[in-house]
Design a protein around this motif. Sequence first.
Motif, PDB file in Angstrom:
ATOM      1  N   ALA A 222       0.828  -1.209   0.000  1.00  9.33           N
ATOM      2  CA  ALA A 222       0.000   0.000   0.000  1.00  9.33           C
ATOM      3  C   ALA A 222       0.860   1.256   0.000  1.00  9.33           C
ATOM      4  O   ALA A 222       0.618   2.198  -0.762  1.00  9.33           O
ATOM      5  N   TRP A 223       1.892   1.267   0.849  1.00  9.59           N
ATOM      6  CA  TRP A 223       2.762   2.445   0.891  1.00  9.59           C
ATOM      7  C   TRP A 223       3.594   2.572  -0.369  1.00  9.59           C
ATOM      8  O   TRP A 223       3.849   3.685  -0.852  1.00  9.59           O
ATOM      9  N   LEU A 258      10.704  10.738   2.565  1.00 12.98           N
ATOM     10  CA  LEU A 258      11.163   9.354   2.625  1.00 12.98           C
ATOM     11  C   LEU A 258      11.141   8.817   4.049  1.00 12.98           C
ATOM     12  O   LEU A 258      10.761   7.660   4.290  1.00 12.98           O
ATOM     13  N   VAL A 259      11.546   9.643   5.005  1.00 15.49           N
ATOM     14  CA  VAL A 259      11.532   9.221   6.404  1.00 15.49           C
ATOM     15  C   VAL A 259      10.097   8.965   6.870  1.00 15.49           C
ATOM     16  O   VAL A 259       9.823   7.988   7.578  1.00 15.49           O
ATOM     17  N   VAL A 260       9.174   9.829   6.439  1.00 21.10           N
ATOM     18  CA  VAL A 260       7.770   9.646   6.815  1.00 21.10           C
ATOM     19  C   VAL A 260       7.234   8.336   6.240  1.00 21.10           C
ATOM     20  O   VAL A 260       6.576   7.553   6.939  1.00 21.10           O
ATOM     21  N   TYR A 261       7.530   8.073   4.969  1.00 21.81           N
ATOM     22  CA  TYR A 261       7.103   6.817   4.361  1.00 21.81           C
ATOM     23  C   TYR A 261       7.697   5.620   5.108  1.00 21.81           C
ATOM     24  O   TYR A 261       7.023   4.619   5.355  1.00 21.81           O
ATOM     25  N   GLY A 262       8.990   5.712   5.433  1.00 18.66           N
ATOM     26  CA  GLY A 262       9.636   4.609   6.137  1.00 18.66           C
ATOM     27  C   GLY A 262       9.029   4.363   7.508  1.00 18.66           C
ATOM     28  O   GLY A 262       8.801   3.211   7.903  1.00 18.66           O
ATOM     29  N   LEU A 263       8.755   5.442   8.234  1.00 17.56           N
ATOM     30  CA  LEU A 263       8.152   5.289   9.571  1.00 17.56           C
ATOM     31  C   LEU A 263       6.738   4.733   9.474  1.00 17.56           C
ATOM     32  O   LEU A 263       6.335   3.896  10.291  1.00 17.56           O
ATOM     33  N   LEU A 264       5.984   5.172   8.483  1.00 15.78           N
ATOM     34  CA  LEU A 264       4.628   4.642   8.305  1.00 15.78           C
ATOM     35  C   LEU A 264       4.668   3.143   8.002  1.00 15.78           C
ATOM     36  O   LEU A 264       3.883   2.368   8.557  1.00 15.78           O
ATOM     37  N   GLY A 265       5.590   2.747   7.135  1.00 12.76           N
ATOM     38  CA  GLY A 265       5.722   1.321   6.830  1.00 12.76           C
ATOM     39  C   GLY A 265       6.168   0.510   8.035  1.00 12.76           C
ATOM     40  O   GLY A 265       5.643  -0.583   8.289  1.00 12.76           O
ATOM     41  N   LEU A 266       7.120   1.050   8.803  1.00 14.08           N
ATOM     42  CA  LEU A 266       7.620   0.333   9.980  1.00 14.08           C
ATOM     43  C   LEU A 266       6.535   0.194  11.041  1.00 14.08           C
ATOM     44  O   LEU A 266       6.346  -0.887  11.622  1.00 14.08           O
TER      45      LEU A 266
END
Length: 288
Positions: A222-223, A258-266
């Motif tokens: 999804a992300w 990119l950090v926001v996407y990574g944190l959302l995925g994590l």
Amino acid sequence: MSATAFDQQTSPAARRTPATALHRPGDRPTGKRLGPGRPLPYGWAVGPLLLLALWAGGSAAGLLDARSLPAPWTIAATTGDLLADGRLQSHLATSAQRALLGLLFGVAGGLLLALVAGLSRLGEAVIDGPVQIKRAIPSLALIPLLVLWFGIGETMKVVTIALGVFVPVYIHTHNGLRGIDQRYAELAETVRLGRLGFVRHVVLPGALPGFLLGMRFAVTAAWLALVVVEQVNATSGIGYMMELARTYGQTDVILVGLVVYGLLGLLSDALVRLVERRALSWRRTLAG
């Protein structure tokens, strides 16, 4: 060697200790336990924190070019500026809405198709082939066609995310259904469970591990789909913010996205894993 001679060579302490006391059922072995061991508290954060430490160390030592990869404290300052003027919250809310809608429709569609294909040979013959064809075609390759069908609005973005989500949910749930032990079905027939009882007590618990594994792949998909669709004629969202920053050469804003996407995925993966541990607490695995 006779029993008397063996008894004379055995120490008095060993002779006084009953054989059952040396190893009782249920006693824990005193040696090192095989397997990964106990889970670490907040072990999921160790890797990202180590990566952050390497990034900060490289920036402080001058090993990383600040124009290509700004330092973490620069990213933190940029994040503060974006939060202060409200841009980050607005884009994040839009992105989260798109991702949740796509995830909802994708999970519902994948679960429904998996149940039909997993519980019916006719359903499997009709559904499984087209799903495998869709599996071989990346969802992002369908964007030009989806733009022609749905335009460039929100519908196209949500449909693209849903198409990327439903495949892993279907594949793993269907595999879980087909992997249910035949003995459970025979036991259900022995105790004369009805169709609904069979689905409730056998099918759903048997498919749950596969479904939750599919959910872990689904939230990531999804992300990933969201990153791309928000850069296709979007006017809001984290991807739009990053694309706008690319136009003006704002590397720090791109890294914030990119950090926001990574944190959302994590965080979403950690949430699914938490549900998995709670829902499958009856399983004895090395992870537990």
